[in-house]
Design a protein around this motif. Sequence first.
Motif, PDB file in Angstrom:
ATOM      1  N   HIS A 106       8.102   2.071 -10.143  1.00  0.00           N
ATOM      2  CA  HIS A 106       6.881   1.635  -9.474  1.00  0.00           C
ATOM      3  C   HIS A 106       5.657   2.056 -10.259  1.00  0.00           C
ATOM      4  N   ASN A 160       0.660   7.177   1.504  1.00  0.00           N
ATOM      5  CA  ASN A 160      -0.156   8.409   1.375  1.00  0.00           C
ATOM      6  C   ASN A 160      -1.234   8.165   0.316  1.00  0.00           C
ATOM      7  N   HIS A 167       1.636   2.860  -9.793  1.00  0.00           N
ATOM      8  CA  HIS A 167       0.528   3.123  -8.879  1.00  0.00           C
ATOM      9  C   HIS A 167      -0.716   2.428  -9.437  1.00  0.00           C
ATOM     10  N   LEU A 179       0.826  -1.215   0.000  1.00  0.00           N
ATOM     11  CA  LEU A 179       0.000   0.000   0.000  1.00  0.00           C
ATOM     12  C   LEU A 179       0.855   1.259   0.000  1.00  0.00           C
ATOM     13  N   ASP A 180       0.446   2.224  -0.811  1.00  0.00           N
ATOM     14  CA  ASP A 180       1.056   3.558  -0.748  1.00  0.00           C
ATOM     15  C   ASP A 180       0.741   4.149   0.627  1.00  0.00           C
ATOM     16  N   GLY A 226       7.054   8.460 -10.569  1.00  0.00           N
ATOM     17  CA  GLY A 226       8.444   8.145 -10.238  1.00  0.00           C
ATOM     18  C   GLY A 226       9.329   9.353 -10.038  1.00  0.00           C
ATOM     19  N   LEU A 227       8.730  10.509  -9.759  1.00  0.00           N
ATOM     20  CA  LEU A 227       9.560  11.699  -9.542  1.00  0.00           C
ATOM     21  C   LEU A 227      10.069  11.782  -8.103  1.00  0.00           C
ATOM     22  N   GLU A 228       9.407  11.061  -7.198  1.00  0.00           N
ATOM     23  CA  GLU A 228       9.762  11.159  -5.776  1.00  0.00           C
ATOM     24  C   GLU A 228      10.722  10.042  -5.366  1.00  0.00           C
ATOM     25  N   VAL A 229      10.413   8.828  -5.746  1.00  0.00           N
ATOM     26  CA  VAL A 229      11.231   7.678  -5.329  1.00  0.00           C
ATOM     27  C   VAL A 229      11.918   7.075  -6.562  1.00  0.00           C
TER      28      VAL A 229
HETATM   29  P1  5GP Z   1       6.264   9.024  -7.149  1.00  0.00           P
HETATM   30  O1  5GP Z   1       7.737   8.684  -7.120  1.00  0.00           O
HETATM   31  O2  5GP Z   1       5.487   8.030  -7.982  1.00  0.00           O
HETATM   32  O3  5GP Z   1       6.019  10.442  -7.575  1.00  0.00           O
HETATM   33  O4  5GP Z   1       5.701   8.928  -5.663  1.00  0.00           O
HETATM   34  C1  5GP Z   1       6.156   7.949  -4.780  1.00  0.00           C
HETATM   35  C2  5GP Z   1       4.992   7.382  -4.005  1.00  0.00           C
HETATM   36  O5  5GP Z   1       5.531   6.497  -3.031  1.00  0.00           O
HETATM   37  C3  5GP Z   1       4.143   8.400  -3.248  1.00  0.00           C
HETATM   38  O6  5GP Z   1       2.778   8.207  -3.560  1.00  0.00           O
HETATM   39  C4  5GP Z   1       4.445   8.142  -1.775  1.00  0.00           C
HETATM   40  O7  5GP Z   1       3.323   8.314  -0.944  1.00  0.00           O
HETATM   41  C5  5GP Z   1       4.914   6.699  -1.790  1.00  0.00           C
HETATM   42  N1  5GP Z   1       5.921   6.416  -0.764  1.00  0.00           N
HETATM   43  C6  5GP Z   1       7.052   7.136  -0.560  1.00  0.00           C
HETATM   44  N2  5GP Z   1       7.763   6.590   0.440  1.00  0.00           N
HETATM   45  C7  5GP Z   1       7.059   5.512   0.879  1.00  0.00           C
HETATM   46  C8  5GP Z   1       7.286   4.548   1.893  1.00  0.00           C
HETATM   47  O8  5GP Z   1       8.288   4.563   2.612  1.00  0.00           O
HETATM   48  N3  5GP Z   1       6.349   3.588   2.050  1.00  0.00           N
HETATM   49  C9  5GP Z   1       5.230   3.529   1.262  1.00  0.00           C
HETATM   50  N4  5GP Z   1       4.364   2.521   1.503  1.00  0.00           N
HETATM   51  N5  5GP Z   1       4.980   4.424   0.288  1.00  0.00           N
HETATM   52  C10 5GP Z   1       5.882   5.402   0.100  1.00  0.00           C
END
Ligand code: 5GP
Length: 131
Positions: free
Chosen positions: A92, A30, A94, A27-28, A85-88
């Motif tokens: 991945h 957030n 969604h 699960l995400d 994928g801009l944050e992590v």
């Molecule tokens: P994105 O890289 O796709 O823009 O966003 C990364 C997503 O990973 C976000 O929706 C954020 O809530 C989720 N996320 C970031 N860190 C963690 C974590 O440690 N655990 C979980 N379960 N989700 C995470």
Amino acid sequence: MDIFSKIAAGEIPSYKCAENEEFYAFLDINPLVKGHTLVIPRREVDYIFDMDDDEIARFQQFAKRVAIAIKAAFPCIKVAEVVLGLEVPHAHIHLIPMQSESDVDFKREKLKLSPEEFQQIADKIYAEFQK
Ligand code: 5GP
């Protein structure tokens, strides 16, 4: 190791929804809606389109199975598949059960769920995935 590799390895806790030897779904933290799930390869790769054709095909096939489980657990019109994928920096997908387009608006306020609620949601998806 990046944060999602640590999650897949069990070094950082997560709410597991599905897994096999190559991929992991959880699960995400957030969530936009109940059932918002992330699907990742265990292998460390940042950009999804750096995967070769066979790996990305297997990744999509696994994500499809997870999406079917999510839809069974959380009835919805469709399960959206989104890649940002801009944050992590670990590839991945969604998967977001959708009742309307606003459910996939990443700018909207995220749900606040208790640990018990997260666990119940993950357990429901995991049970459907096992069927
Ligand atoms: P994105 O890289 O796709 O823009 O966003 C990364 C997503 O990973 C976000 O929706 C954020 O809530 C989720 N996320 C970031 N860190 C963690 C974590 O440690 N655990 C979980 N379960 N989700 C995470």
